[in-house]
Design a protein around this motif. Sequence first.
Motif, PDB file in Angstrom:
ATOM      1  N   GLN A   1      -5.812 -68.893  11.518  1.00 38.63           N
ATOM      2  CA  GLN A   1      -4.537 -68.580  12.151  1.00 38.63           C
ATOM      3  C   GLN A   1      -3.520 -68.090  11.132  1.00 38.63           C
TER       4      GLN A   1
ATOM      5  N   ALA B   1     -10.131 -70.586  21.809  1.00 44.70           N
ATOM      6  CA  ALA B   1      -9.598 -69.519  20.960  1.00 44.70           C
ATOM      7  C   ALA B   1     -10.454 -69.354  19.710  1.00 44.70           C
TER       8      ALA B   1
ATOM      9  N   ARG C   1     -12.519 -65.821  18.862  1.00 50.29           N
ATOM     10  CA  ARG C   1     -12.326 -65.016  17.642  1.00 50.29           C
ATOM     11  C   ARG C   1     -13.661 -64.757  16.947  1.00 50.29           C
TER      12      ARG C   1
END
Length: 411
Positions: free
Chosen positions: A333, A320, A324
């Motif tokens: 986050q 993840a 990004r």
Amino acid sequence: MPPSALPDGDPAPATGELPAAALGDLRSTDLGIYVHVPFCTVRCGYCDFNTYTLTELGGPGASIGIDSYADAALRELDLARDVLGPEAPTVSTVFVGGGTPTMLRAGDLVKVLDGIRERFGLAPGAEVTTEANPDSVTRESLRELAEGGFTRVSVGMQSAVPHVLRTLERTHDPDNVERAVSAAKAEGLQVSVDLIYGTPGESLEDWRRSLEAAVALEPDHVSAYALVVEEGTKLAAQVRRGLVVPPEDDDEADKYELADEVLTGAGYGWYEVSNWARSEAARCRHNIAYWAGTNWWGVGPGAHSHVGGVRWWNVKHPSAYAARLASGQSPAQARESLTDEQRYDERVLLGTRLVEGLPVSDLRGSGRSAVAGLIADGLVDGTTVVRSGRLVLTRRGRLLADTVVHRLLAA
């Protein structure tokens, strides 16, 4: 909260942009960079850090792995440069932690350091540290790190006793600790060794043996941390099923006192509750910056950052994180803006852990009122309070540091 879980916080903008107020004093403060390398060969049963084995990530062909990690980190450094802007100071300290950073090739660690240097510059005399597993470094890799600008290596010794290492599920050969330390010194690197006490089945004599083995290595710095059984870890499950006896407070207190006795006798001075150094120059400046509440940018999956009272944290999973950055977004986050009350609480919490102590004048009324009682109870050095106006913990106070903080912050 499950292991390595991140708090909820507020939404973080995809651009990573920070409030103007957070950047207001950037030029006048130090800046540190933390780089989190989330890879380990195995997951130790006590560990709740944000780490992954290659098997967990899908093997060598995973979307982010050892071979591609440095490039992902460089993309986040590009973002950091854009967010902090031209007012960003040169970097004073760099700390590469994990995980096991030295699972990366030494050249990749140097590549990341070069990326920091190219985007921000390094201050004269900058401290640059990497953590290392004793089995994951060689004389050649340490030479490459030193030549690339690293100044310090923190070796994960944990214990010198084989049965303790087995309980911790540490896989390194104890003999390799001495080899790693000797090789690092030969390449001109400062050396810290990290120890853990309170492992189930560890006797006081086992702990003494580990301390004496650490001292015999003549490192510049020693860290000694009490084992904490974190929820969600394999060790916690073993304790819950009655397979392992949990650490006991009295046992850990005895072992802390022994650590302070042995290390002080060998010429190491405590400068933070769990850290001792041969000299002021050997103290870990990067960690001191955390305790002083200065600014740092955390690079990597799950890494935390703090700039100007704004704290944020990256997404945890390496895939993840890489996705990004590949799409041009910040890996953050969520984030939070610390209130004045939170910043005060952290100032008291962290300042009391340091050998320099906390100015009594920094305390609010209720905190000042508590000082006399803390002196009477032998938790604070009364002579230092009188002579310098600073609150410094006694050895007993260090053992009960959480109690001291609670009393200072009680309304």
